[in-house]
Write an enzyme that holds these catalytic residues in place. Structure first.
Site, PDB file in Angstrom:
ATOM      1  N   ASP A   1     -37.094  -3.724   0.086  1.00 14.99           N
ATOM      2  CA  ASP A   1     -35.904  -3.154   0.260  1.00 14.99           C
ATOM      3  C   ASP A   1     -34.954  -3.941  -0.442  1.00 14.99           C
ATOM      4  O   ASP A   1     -35.352  -4.433  -1.498  1.00 14.99           O
ATOM      5  CB  ASP A   1     -34.978  -3.495   2.246  1.00 14.99           C
ATOM      6  CG  ASP A   1     -34.851  -5.323   2.134  1.00 14.99           C
ATOM      7  OD1 ASP A   1     -35.262  -5.920   0.845  1.00 14.99           O
ATOM      8  OD2 ASP A   1     -34.588  -5.487   2.884  1.00 14.99           O
TER       9      ASP A   1
ATOM     10  N   ASP B   1     -31.329  -5.874  -0.993  1.00 15.12           N
ATOM     11  CA  ASP B   1     -30.239  -7.048  -0.294  1.00 15.12           C
ATOM     12  C   ASP B   1     -29.084  -7.288  -1.129  1.00 15.12           C
ATOM     13  O   ASP B   1     -28.809  -7.839  -2.245  1.00 15.12           O
ATOM     14  CB  ASP B   1     -31.383  -8.012   0.340  1.00 15.12           C
ATOM     15  CG  ASP B   1     -32.179  -7.602   1.267  1.00 15.12           C
ATOM     16  OD1 ASP B   1     -32.191  -7.605   1.823  1.00 15.12           O
ATOM     17  OD2 ASP B   1     -33.504  -8.140   0.421  1.00 15.12           O
TER      18      ASP B   1
ATOM     19  N   ASP C   1     -30.398  -3.617   2.722  1.00 11.22           N
ATOM     20  CA  ASP C   1     -29.187  -4.068   3.613  1.00 11.22           C
ATOM     21  C   ASP C   1     -28.154  -4.882   3.311  1.00 11.22           C
ATOM     22  O   ASP C   1     -28.295  -5.428   1.725  1.00 11.22           O
ATOM     23  CB  ASP C   1     -29.680  -5.890   4.036  1.00 11.22           C
ATOM     24  CG  ASP C   1     -31.305  -5.278   4.838  1.00 11.22           C
ATOM     25  OD1 ASP C   1     -31.641  -4.071   5.643  1.00 11.22           O
ATOM     26  OD2 ASP C   1     -32.646  -5.973   5.177  1.00 11.22           O
TER      27      ASP C   1
HETATM   28  P1  TTP Z   1     -36.041  -9.655   3.433  1.00 12.49           P
HETATM   29  O1  TTP Z   1     -35.456  -8.458   2.846  1.00 12.49           O
HETATM   30  O2  TTP Z   1     -36.376  -9.442   3.855  1.00 12.49           O
HETATM   31  O3  TTP Z   1     -37.359 -10.324   1.804  1.00 12.49           O
HETATM   32  P2  TTP Z   1     -37.381 -10.366   0.325  1.00 12.49           P
HETATM   33  O4  TTP Z   1     -35.989 -10.318   0.347  1.00 12.49           O
HETATM   34  O5  TTP Z   1     -37.908 -12.115   0.496  1.00 12.49           O
HETATM   35  O6  TTP Z   1     -38.338  -9.713   0.495  1.00 12.49           O
HETATM   36  P3  TTP Z   1     -38.865  -8.362   0.632  1.00 12.49           P
HETATM   37  O7  TTP Z   1     -39.176  -7.846  -1.114  1.00 12.49           O
HETATM   38  O8  TTP Z   1     -39.839  -7.565   0.918  1.00 12.49           O
HETATM   39  O9  TTP Z   1     -37.561  -7.322   0.039  1.00 12.49           O
HETATM   40  O10 TTP Z   1     -35.303 -10.814   3.663  1.00 12.49           O
HETATM   41  C1  TTP Z   1     -34.422 -11.622   2.279  1.00 12.49           C
HETATM   42  C2  TTP Z   1     -33.392 -12.675   2.794  1.00 12.49           C
HETATM   43  O11 TTP Z   1     -32.993 -12.369   3.882  1.00 12.49           O
HETATM   44  C3  TTP Z   1     -34.424 -13.977   3.688  1.00 12.49           C
HETATM   45  O12 TTP Z   1     -35.163 -14.807   2.884  1.00 12.49           O
HETATM   46  C4  TTP Z   1     -34.634 -13.545   5.072  1.00 12.49           C
HETATM   47  C5  TTP Z   1     -33.121 -13.452   5.262  1.00 12.49           C
HETATM   48  N1  TTP Z   1     -32.795 -13.107   6.375  1.00 12.49           N
HETATM   49  C6  TTP Z   1     -31.639 -12.747   7.048  1.00 12.49           C
HETATM   50  O13 TTP Z   1     -31.086 -14.720   7.004  1.00 12.49           O
HETATM   51  N2  TTP Z   1     -30.850 -13.104   7.869  1.00 12.49           N
HETATM   52  C7  TTP Z   1     -30.954 -11.292   8.571  1.00 12.49           C
HETATM   53  O14 TTP Z   1     -30.456 -11.001   9.819  1.00 12.49           O
HETATM   54  C8  TTP Z   1     -31.564 -10.436   7.409  1.00 12.49           C
HETATM   55  C9  TTP Z   1     -32.712  -9.435   7.939  1.00 12.49           C
HETATM   56  C10 TTP Z   1     -32.387 -11.521   6.026  1.00 12.49           C
HETATM   57 MN    MN Z   2     -35.624  -7.807   0.346  1.00 15.80          MN
HETATM   58 MN    MN Z   3     -33.889  -7.828   3.920  1.00 14.74          MN
END
Ligand code: TTP
Ligand code: MN
Ligand code: MN
Ligand code: MN
Length: 371
Positions: A205, A207, A295
């Site tokens: 995703d 973020d 996100d």
């Molecule tokens: P992710 O998007 O799940 O993981 P990522 O970006 O490291 O890897 P990917 O390439 O698979 O997307 O989560 C990113 C960070 O956000 C992770 O360290 C946990 C944090 N997080 C929170 O702290 N609170 C939340 O509600 C969510 C959804 C994530």
């Molecule tokens: Mn992510």
């Molecule tokens: Mn995420």
């Protein structure tokens, strides 16, 4: 006589927040095996062994060299007897029979398949498996199963959102969010976080953190951004969670506890023409668009540094930051705040560097947090 003790090589810390871990993994053959073992223990609700394998994988990921014999692993932390056996097997045979057995196990395969759907966690996957369901068509044909909205859109967009997001696609989404955020609040703050901030080439995703310089306006900004994306016709799915943040509360002891800021989990429609170099697959290229998971989290600006540190990950890095704070500093850290239990006071921070400094840690750059 000369002392026979060899000079100790620089020791590797048991905490990921005291190691530098780039995206270059020199021990992938071992860490892939550990991740299968971790996941299989997670599916069996065995939290302890699951975490132990994740820690072992994380230690090996931080090494600037490849493990070539068992002896070198004796100086490394977090490698238990079981991990050592797996390393030994791989060193001898080039693969682990224990891991291969798991990979060919039907239950593991089905739980892995079910949890690959957006909105389906290990609990739901296990429930479906126990009911005798073995495929997506089994699940979709079962009348007694009620899918929530998230799972429905997870199935609807399964092909697209199970395909990795590229850097170019993340960049294109950044442009879309940037345009929306600044059209609503010209001085808004938008920051890419998560895996792409750590320098990963692909993610599941994208973020972002969005906030306003004016304290208290941030939640309204997030809902306006969602409205704008909806009117643009690019909002395929939105799960919005309003803020439940309470600044008088101490940081949480539990890592998995979600943070309390306003946030949303989205699926957006990304046009081929918006991506430099176009979309990746022939099918998406023909269709002219793809669905992508995004996100957004919206903390009050005085909590920005804690949120940035918390959402930049990796999950293992975050776990160890909190464990280090608690065990080594008697402090509580989460995405909202840092609390010193000895002084009984909150420690403010405007940058990530402030937080590392409060914790007495050397600063670790985002691209060194791929633990
Ligand atoms: P992710 O998007 O799940 O993981 P990522 O970006 O490291 O890897 P990917 O390439 O698979 O997307 O989560 C990113 C960070 O956000 C992770 O360290 C946990 C944090 N997080 C929170 O702290 N609170 C939340 O509600 C969510 C959804 C994530
Ligand atoms: Mn992510
Ligand atoms: Mn995420
Ligand atoms: Mn992820």
């Amino acid at each position: 006589p000369e002392a026979t003790t060899p000079t100790p090589v620089s020791t590797v810390s048991q905490y990921a927040c005291q190691r530098r871990t780039t995206t270059q993994n020199n021990n992938k053959i071992f860490t892939d095996a550990f991740e299968v073992l971790a996941e299989s223990h997670e599916f069996n609700d065995m939290e302890g062994p699951c975490l132990a394998f994740r820690r072992a994988a994380s230690v090996l990921k931080s090494l600037p060299w490849t493990v070539q014999n068992l002896r070198v692993t004796e100086d490394l932390p977090c490698l238990g007897e079981h991990s050592m056996c797996v390393i030994e097997e791989i060193l001898q045979h080039g693969r682990s029979f224990e891991v291969e057995k798991i990979l060919s196990d039907e239950r593991y395969q089905i739980l892995k398949l079910f949890t690959s759907v957006f909105g389906v966690g290990p609990k739901t996957a296990e429930k479906w498996y126990r009911r005798g369901l073995r495929s997506f068509s089994d699940v979709l044909a079962e009348p007694s199963i009620h899918l929530n909205r998230m799972q429905q859109s997870g199935f609807l967009h399964y092909g697209d959102i199970s395909r990795a997001v590229s850097k170019a696609e993340a960049q294109a989404l950044g442009n879309i969010i940037d345009e929306a955020v600044h059209a609503i609040t010209p001085d808004a703050i938008l920051t890419l976080t998560g895996g792409f901030r750590r320098g990963k080439d692909f993610g599941h995703d994208v973020d972002f953190i969005v906030t306003t310089p004016q304290l208290g306006k941030e939640e309204r900004l997030l809902t306006s951004v969602i409205d704008r994306l909806k009117h643009q016709g690019i909002l395929l799915y939105c799960e919005y969670q309003a803020s439940t943040f309470d600044e008088s509360k101490l940081p949480s002891y539990r890592f998995e506890a979600m943070d309390h800021f306003a946030k949303c989990f989205l699926i957006l429609r990304l046009e081929d023409s918006q991506v430099e170099g176009g979309l990746q697959t022939a099918e998406e290229d023909r269709r002219g668009w793809r669905a992508v998971r995004v996100d957004l989290v919206s903390p009050p600006v005085d909590r920005y540094a804690f949120t940035l540190l918390g959402w930049s990950g990796s999950r293992q890095f975050e776990r160890d930051l909190r464990r280090f704070a608690r065990m080594e500093r008697r402090m509580l850290l989460d995405n909202h705040a840092l609390y010193d239990k000895t002084k009984k006071e909150f420690l403010a921070a405007t940058t990530e560097k402030d937080i590392f400094a409060h914790l007495g840690l050397e600063y670790i750059e985002p691209w060194q947090r791929n633990a």
